[in-house]
Design a protein around this motif. Structure first.
Motif, PDB file in Angstrom:
ATOM      1  N   PHE A   1       0.799  -1.229   0.000  1.00  8.43           N
ATOM      2  CA  PHE A   1       0.000   0.000   0.000  1.00  8.43           C
ATOM      3  C   PHE A   1       0.835   1.285   0.000  1.00  8.43           C
ATOM      4  CE2 PHE A   1      -3.095  -3.196   1.148  1.00  8.43           C
ATOM      5  CZ  PHE A   1      -4.160  -2.836   0.337  1.00  8.43           C
ATOM      6  N   ALA A   2       2.148   1.163  -0.119  1.00  7.14           N
ATOM      7  CA  ALA A   2       3.017   2.352  -0.213  1.00  7.14           C
ATOM      8  C   ALA A   2       2.737   3.087  -1.530  1.00  7.14           C
ATOM      9  CB  ALA A   2       4.482   1.930  -0.154  1.00  7.14           C
ATOM     10  N   ASN A   3       2.899   4.405  -1.510  1.00  2.95           N
ATOM     11  CA  ASN A   3       2.696   5.201  -2.722  1.00  2.95           C
ATOM     12  C   ASN A   3       3.626   4.721  -3.828  1.00  2.95           C
ATOM     13  OD1 ASN A   3       0.728   6.834  -1.645  1.00  2.95           O
ATOM     14  ND2 ASN A   3       2.158   8.434  -1.011  1.00  2.95           N
ATOM     15  N   GLY A   4       3.070   4.487  -5.007  1.00  3.49           N
ATOM     16  CA  GLY A   4       3.854   4.106  -6.179  1.00  3.49           C
ATOM     17  C   GLY A   4       4.227   2.634  -6.262  1.00  3.49           C
ATOM     18  N   SER A   5       3.796   1.825  -5.304  1.00  2.00           N
ATOM     19  CA  SER A   5       4.181   0.409  -5.320  1.00  2.00           C
ATOM     20  C   SER A   5       3.702  -0.306  -6.584  1.00  2.00           C
ATOM     21  CB  SER A   5       3.649  -0.312  -4.083  1.00  2.00           C
ATOM     22  OG  SER A   5       2.234  -0.306  -4.067  1.00  2.00           O
ATOM     23  N   GLU A   6       2.570   0.118  -7.116  1.00  2.00           N
ATOM     24  CA  GLU A   6       2.030  -0.521  -8.317  1.00  2.00           C
ATOM     25  C   GLU A   6       2.811  -0.164  -9.575  1.00  2.00           C
ATOM     26  OE1 GLU A   6      -0.310   3.337  -7.849  1.00  2.00           O
ATOM     27  OE2 GLU A   6       0.648   1.900  -6.542  1.00  2.00           O
ATOM     28  N   ASP A   7       3.678   0.845  -9.483  1.00  2.00           N
ATOM     29  CA  ASP A   7       4.472   1.274 -10.636  1.00  2.00           C
ATOM     30  C   ASP A   7       5.805   0.536 -10.735  1.00  2.00           C
ATOM     31  OD1 ASP A   7       2.490   3.149 -11.271  1.00  2.00           O
ATOM     32  OD2 ASP A   7       3.393   4.642  -9.949  1.00  2.00           O
ATOM     33  N   LYS A   8       6.148  -0.240  -9.719  1.00  2.00           N
ATOM     34  CA  LYS A   8       7.424  -0.956  -9.706  1.00  2.00           C
ATOM     35  C   LYS A   8       7.250  -2.359 -10.273  1.00  2.00           C
ATOM     36  CE  LYS A   8       9.180   1.695  -5.866  1.00  2.00           C
ATOM     37  NZ  LYS A   8       9.700   1.699  -4.515  1.00  2.00           N
ATOM     38  N   LYS A   9       8.316  -2.870 -10.871  1.00  2.00           N
ATOM     39  CA  LYS A   9       8.294  -4.226 -11.441  1.00  2.00           C
ATOM     40  C   LYS A   9       8.001  -5.255 -10.346  1.00  2.00           C
ATOM     41  CE  LYS A   9      11.160  -7.177 -14.353  1.00  2.00           C
ATOM     42  NZ  LYS A   9      12.421  -7.266 -15.073  1.00  2.00           N
ATOM     43  N   TYR A  10       8.619  -5.054  -9.189  1.00  2.00           N
ATOM     44  CA  TYR A  10       8.371  -5.888  -8.012  1.00  2.00           C
ATOM     45  C   TYR A  10       8.893  -5.169  -6.786  1.00  2.00           C
ATOM     46  CZ  TYR A  10      13.302  -7.176  -8.359  1.00  2.00           C
ATOM     47  OH  TYR A  10      14.668  -7.121  -8.422  1.00  2.00           O
ATOM     48  N   LEU A  11       8.472  -5.616  -5.616  1.00  2.00           N
ATOM     49  CA  LEU A  11       8.925  -5.065  -4.339  1.00  2.00           C
ATOM     50  C   LEU A  11       9.691  -6.158  -3.603  1.00  2.00           C
ATOM     51  CD1 LEU A  11       5.469  -3.615  -3.216  1.00  2.00           C
ATOM     52  CD2 LEU A  11       7.236  -2.416  -4.506  1.00  2.00           C
ATOM     53  N   GLY A  12      10.727  -5.777  -2.913  1.00  2.00           N
ATOM     54  CA  GLY A  12      11.382  -6.759  -2.054  1.00  2.00           C
ATOM     55  C   GLY A  12      12.871  -6.839  -2.246  1.00  2.00           C
ATOM     56  N   PRO A  13      13.476  -7.643  -1.418  1.00  2.00           N
ATOM     57  CA  PRO A  13      12.917  -8.569  -0.445  1.00  2.00           C
ATOM     58  C   PRO A  13      12.227  -7.865   0.731  1.00  2.00           C
ATOM     59  CG  PRO A  13      15.240  -9.081  -0.854  1.00  2.00           C
ATOM     60  CD  PRO A  13      14.934  -7.763  -1.493  1.00  2.00           C
ATOM     61  N   ILE A  14      11.076  -8.386   1.087  1.00  2.00           N
ATOM     62  CA  ILE A  14      10.305  -7.905   2.234  1.00  2.00           C
ATOM     63  C   ILE A  14      10.284  -9.037   3.262  1.00  2.00           C
ATOM     64  CG2 ILE A  14       8.068  -7.060   3.070  1.00  2.00           C
ATOM     65  CD1 ILE A  14       9.324  -5.188   0.965  1.00  2.00           C
ATOM     66  N   LYS A  15      10.782  -8.760   4.480  1.00  2.00           N
ATOM     67  CA  LYS A  15      10.842  -9.792   5.521  1.00  2.00           C
ATOM     68  C   LYS A  15       9.580  -9.764   6.373  1.00  2.00           C
ATOM     69  CE  LYS A  15      13.905 -11.528   9.175  1.00  2.00           C
ATOM     70  NZ  LYS A  15      12.895 -12.190   9.942  1.00  2.00           N
ATOM     71  N   THR A  16       8.986 -10.953   6.553  1.00  2.00           N
ATOM     72  CA  THR A  16       7.859 -11.125   7.472  1.00  2.00           C
ATOM     73  C   THR A  16       8.131 -12.374   8.305  1.00  2.00           C
ATOM     74  OG1 THR A  16       6.488 -12.590   6.107  1.00  2.00           O
ATOM     75  CG2 THR A  16       6.260 -10.213   5.713  1.00  2.00           C
ATOM     76  N   LYS A  17       7.217 -12.699   9.203  1.00  2.00           N
ATOM     77  CA  LYS A  17       7.382 -13.896  10.025  1.00  2.00           C
ATOM     78  C   LYS A  17       7.339 -15.178   9.187  1.00  2.00           C
ATOM     79  CE  LYS A  17       2.478 -14.243  11.226  1.00  2.00           C
ATOM     80  NZ  LYS A  17       1.504 -14.238  12.309  1.00  2.00           N
ATOM     81  N   PHE A  18       6.864 -15.083   7.945  1.00  2.00           N
ATOM     82  CA  PHE A  18       6.774 -16.252   7.068  1.00  2.00           C
ATOM     83  C   PHE A  18       8.046 -16.496   6.268  1.00  2.00           C
ATOM     84  CE2 PHE A  18       2.415 -14.625   7.534  1.00  2.00           C
ATOM     85  CZ  PHE A  18       1.852 -15.725   8.167  1.00  2.00           C
ATOM     86  N   GLY A  19       8.881 -15.462   6.126  1.00  2.00           N
ATOM     87  CA  GLY A  19      10.098 -15.567   5.325  1.00  2.00           C
ATOM     88  C   GLY A  19      10.321 -14.275   4.561  1.00  2.00           C
ATOM     89  N   PHE A  20      10.857 -14.404   3.364  1.00  2.00           N
ATOM     90  CA  PHE A  20      11.162 -13.245   2.530  1.00  2.00           C
ATOM     91  C   PHE A  20      10.298 -13.281   1.273  1.00  2.00           C
ATOM     92  CE2 PHE A  20      14.742 -13.690   5.280  1.00  2.00           C
ATOM     93  CZ  PHE A  20      15.123 -12.384   5.548  1.00  2.00           C
ATOM     94  N   HIS A  21       9.716 -12.135   0.955  1.00  2.00           N
ATOM     95  CA  HIS A  21       8.788 -12.028  -0.170  1.00  2.00           C
ATOM     96  C   HIS A  21       9.335 -11.125  -1.269  1.00  2.00           C
ATOM     97  CE1 HIS A  21       5.308 -13.231   2.479  1.00  2.00           C
ATOM     98  NE2 HIS A  21       6.104 -12.692   3.389  1.00  2.00           N
TER      99      HIS A  21
END
Length: 95
Positions: free
Chosen positions: A67-87
């Motif tokens: 939900f960050a501004n402009g996230s939909e304009d990027k090819k992909y986001l990450g690595p994003i760390k959560t309790k499940f792993g890296f996304h």
């Protein structure tokens, strides 16, 4: 501000593995194909497709990235760390 999003993701255990897959994306490989091959999430069967979800429905770090501004304009986001792993996240659209 968007309250609804549609995204796909690739979930792996390590940051190193996540960065290697990001390199493949940077070289033009298909997000859906890489999700099917590498993601540990059940959504891998659908190419990582998570469908539509509301703001606040995902774990905080994932939600913040999508939900960050402009996230939909990027090819992909990450690595994003959560309790499940890296996304690696592909935001398809926000509304």
């Amino acid at each position: 501000m968007a309250k609804l999003a549609c995204a796909s993701h690739i979930l792996v255990k390590t940051k190193d593995e996540c960065e290697k897959i990001a390199g493949k994306l940077d070289q033009g490989e298909n997000f859906s194909g890489l999700a099917k091959k590498f993601s540990t999430c059940p959504s891998a069967k659908k190419g990582g497709d998570l469908g539509e979800f509301r703001k606040g429905a995902m774990v905080p770090a994932f939600d913040k990235a999508v939900f960050a501004n402009g996230s939909e304009d990027k090819k992909y986001l990450g690595p994003i760390k959560t309790k499940f792993g890296f996304h690696l996240i592909q935001v398809l659209y926000k509304d």
